[in-house]
Design an enzyme around this catalytic site. Structure first.
Site, PDB file in Angstrom:
ATOM      1  N   SER A 102      78.516 -55.644 -41.037  1.00  0.00           N
ATOM      2  CA  SER A 102      78.255 -57.010 -40.576  1.00  0.00           C
ATOM      3  C   SER A 102      79.087 -57.997 -41.398  1.00  0.00           C
ATOM      4  CB  SER A 102      76.770 -57.332 -40.717  1.00  0.00           C
ATOM      5  OG  SER A 102      76.594 -58.709 -40.441  1.00  0.00           O
TER       6      SER A 102
ATOM      7  N   ASP B  51      69.729 -52.988 -36.994  1.00  0.00           N
ATOM      8  CA  ASP B  51      70.392 -54.109 -37.677  1.00  0.00           C
ATOM      9  C   ASP B  51      69.394 -54.787 -38.607  1.00  0.00           C
ATOM     10  OD1 ASP B  51      71.957 -56.296 -38.367  1.00  0.00           O
ATOM     11  OD2 ASP B  51      71.949 -57.192 -36.362  1.00  0.00           O
TER      12      ASP B  51
ATOM     13  N   ASP C 182      77.683 -61.796 -36.302  1.00  0.00           N
ATOM     14  CA  ASP C 182      76.365 -62.413 -36.100  1.00  0.00           C
ATOM     15  C   ASP C 182      76.512 -63.902 -35.810  1.00  0.00           C
ATOM     16  OD1 ASP C 182      74.375 -60.338 -36.511  1.00  0.00           O
ATOM     17  OD2 ASP C 182      75.145 -60.213 -38.558  1.00  0.00           O
TER      18      ASP C 182
ATOM     19  N   MET D 232      72.497 -64.514 -31.577  1.00  0.00           N
ATOM     20  CA  MET D 232      71.151 -64.986 -31.916  1.00  0.00           C
ATOM     21  C   MET D 232      71.129 -66.471 -31.576  1.00  0.00           C
ATOM     22  SD  MET D 232      70.759 -62.881 -35.433  1.00  0.00           S
ATOM     23  CE  MET D 232      72.518 -62.635 -35.513  1.00  0.00           C
TER      24      MET D 232
ATOM     25  N   MET E 274      66.011 -54.899 -33.964  1.00  0.00           N
ATOM     26  CA  MET E 274      66.105 -55.678 -35.206  1.00  0.00           C
ATOM     27  C   MET E 274      65.125 -55.093 -36.216  1.00  0.00           C
ATOM     28  SD  MET E 274      68.510 -57.824 -35.001  1.00  0.00           S
ATOM     29  CE  MET E 274      68.227 -58.453 -36.675  1.00  0.00           C
TER      30      MET E 274
ATOM     31  N   MET F 240      74.711 -67.339 -34.980  1.00  0.00           N
ATOM     32  CA  MET F 240      73.395 -67.989 -35.103  1.00  0.00           C
ATOM     33  C   MET F 240      73.538 -69.479 -34.836  1.00  0.00           C
ATOM     34  SD  MET F 240      72.221 -66.246 -38.651  1.00  0.00           S
ATOM     35  CE  MET F 240      72.351 -64.486 -38.932  1.00  0.00           C
TER      36      MET F 240
ATOM     37  N   HIS G 213      76.758 -60.233 -31.758  1.00  0.00           N
ATOM     38  CA  HIS G 213      75.295 -60.328 -31.641  1.00  0.00           C
ATOM     39  C   HIS G 213      74.924 -61.801 -31.550  1.00  0.00           C
ATOM     40  CE1 HIS G 213      71.257 -59.564 -33.994  1.00  0.00           C
ATOM     41  NE2 HIS G 213      71.043 -59.950 -32.753  1.00  0.00           N
TER      42      HIS G 213
ATOM     43  N   HIS H 122      80.597 -56.050 -36.821  1.00  0.00           N
ATOM     44  CA  HIS H 122      79.470 -56.747 -36.200  1.00  0.00           C
ATOM     45  C   HIS H 122      79.550 -58.233 -36.545  1.00  0.00           C
ATOM     46  CE1 HIS H 122      75.293 -56.763 -34.663  1.00  0.00           C
ATOM     47  NE2 HIS H 122      75.001 -57.582 -35.667  1.00  0.00           N
TER      48      HIS H 122
HETATM   49  C1  DX5 Z   1      70.452 -60.565 -39.422  1.00  0.00           C
HETATM   50  C2  DX5 Z   1      71.776 -60.094 -38.838  1.00  0.00           C
HETATM   51  C3  DX5 Z   1      72.289 -58.862 -39.484  1.00  0.00           C
HETATM   52  C4  DX5 Z   1      72.612 -58.988 -40.943  1.00  0.00           C
HETATM   53  C5  DX5 Z   1      72.389 -57.647 -41.576  1.00  0.00           C
HETATM   54  O1  DX5 Z   1      69.981 -61.617 -38.661  1.00  0.00           O
HETATM   55  O2  DX5 Z   1      71.631 -59.830 -37.452  1.00  0.00           O
HETATM   56  O3  DX5 Z   1      73.412 -58.337 -38.797  1.00  0.00           O
HETATM   57  O4  DX5 Z   1      73.919 -59.406 -41.189  1.00  0.00           O
HETATM   58  O5  DX5 Z   1      72.602 -57.774 -42.931  1.00  0.00           O
HETATM   59  P1  DX5 Z   1      71.980 -56.776 -43.997  1.00  0.00           P
HETATM   60  O6  DX5 Z   1      72.545 -55.416 -43.706  1.00  0.00           O
HETATM   61  O7  DX5 Z   1      72.424 -57.338 -45.286  1.00  0.00           O
HETATM   62  O8  DX5 Z   1      70.491 -56.800 -43.806  1.00  0.00           O
HETATM   63 ZN    ZN Z   2      73.273 -58.685 -36.198  1.00  0.00          ZN
END
Ligand code: DX5
Ligand code: ZN
Length: 219
Positions: A9, A175, A36, A69, A137, A38, A67, A34
């Protein structure tokens, strides 16, 4: 059976050195990267947007797994299509989930569907025939570096059972809080696609962290 893929990630990388961090992860054997996204509304954090993904894509040789969110993935997904091999949205999003999944596939890439820890697995059932990836998740989405929620393994097992019972083929991704120890539990339970931020980017030896995750014993 799907091969095990490891998707570091990018949220856990040094943003100030994005290109070299992307290179470091792919040189260490990352299968996917990956991303993320947000929006500060669906989750209590703002990460990065399409311009940052474009910057990563300039040097990425491996597929980008995005991903979303965000509350309105139907509105935002087109901005990520060009640089993504897969886009995952949330079942809790404020949109027509099925229509959005279909639109992502229609755009020529694969689609994933995810659920928050508090959302029951049953909410995924109507969508299973339409997805390429199911993302469980294993932390509350929003931040990297949180502890793995062991209770989510039950959802991984439900995803595996539903896939088998219904003759489906989606990947099962986890994840959040994935380390060698928690990743082993996920793979034993049926996961085949491991997102790992902190445990990979902060590992003393990223190559060995990735290859150990990829070689965990299957269920
Ligand atoms: C959390 C994200 C994850 C995050 C995982 O909301 O969707 O992808 O980056 O990070 P670690 O592996 O550090 O928990
Ligand atoms: Zn993620």
């Amino acid at each position: 059976m799907h091969s095990i893929l490891v998707a570091p990630s990018i949220l856990a990388c040094d943003f100030g050195r994005l290109h070299s961090e992307v290179d470091r992860a792919q040189d260490a054997g990352a299968d996917w990267l990956h991303m993320d996204i947000m929006d500060g509304h669906f989750v209590d954090n703002i990460s990065f947007g399409p311009a940052f993904v474009d910057a990563a894509a300039q040097v990425a040789k491996v597929p980008l797994d995005t991903h979303l969110m965000v509350t309105r993935p139907d509105h935002y997904f087109p901005r990520f299509i060009q640089n993504s091999r897969n886009i995952t949205i949330h079942v809790e999003a404020d949109c027509d989930v099925l229509a959005t999944l279909k639109a992502i596939r229609q755009a020529g890439i694969s689609c994933g569907l995810s659920l928050r820890p508090k959302t029951p697995f049953e909410s995924m059932l109507p969508f299973l025939p339409y997805i390429d990836l199911l993302l469980v998740m294993t932390v509350e989405p929003g931040f990297g570096g949180q502890p793995f929620l062991t209770a989510m393994l039950e959802k991984v097992r439900s995803a595996q059972k539903a896939r088998q019972d219904q003759g489906l083929d989606y990947r099962i991704q986890v994840d959040g809080g994935v380390t060698l120890q928690t990743g082993a539990l996920c793979v034993e339970s049926g996961a085949d696609t491991l997102v790992a931020g902190t445990s990979v980017f902060r590992a003393p030896d990223m190559k060995s962290a990735i290859s150990q995750l990829r070689n965990l014993p299957r269920f």
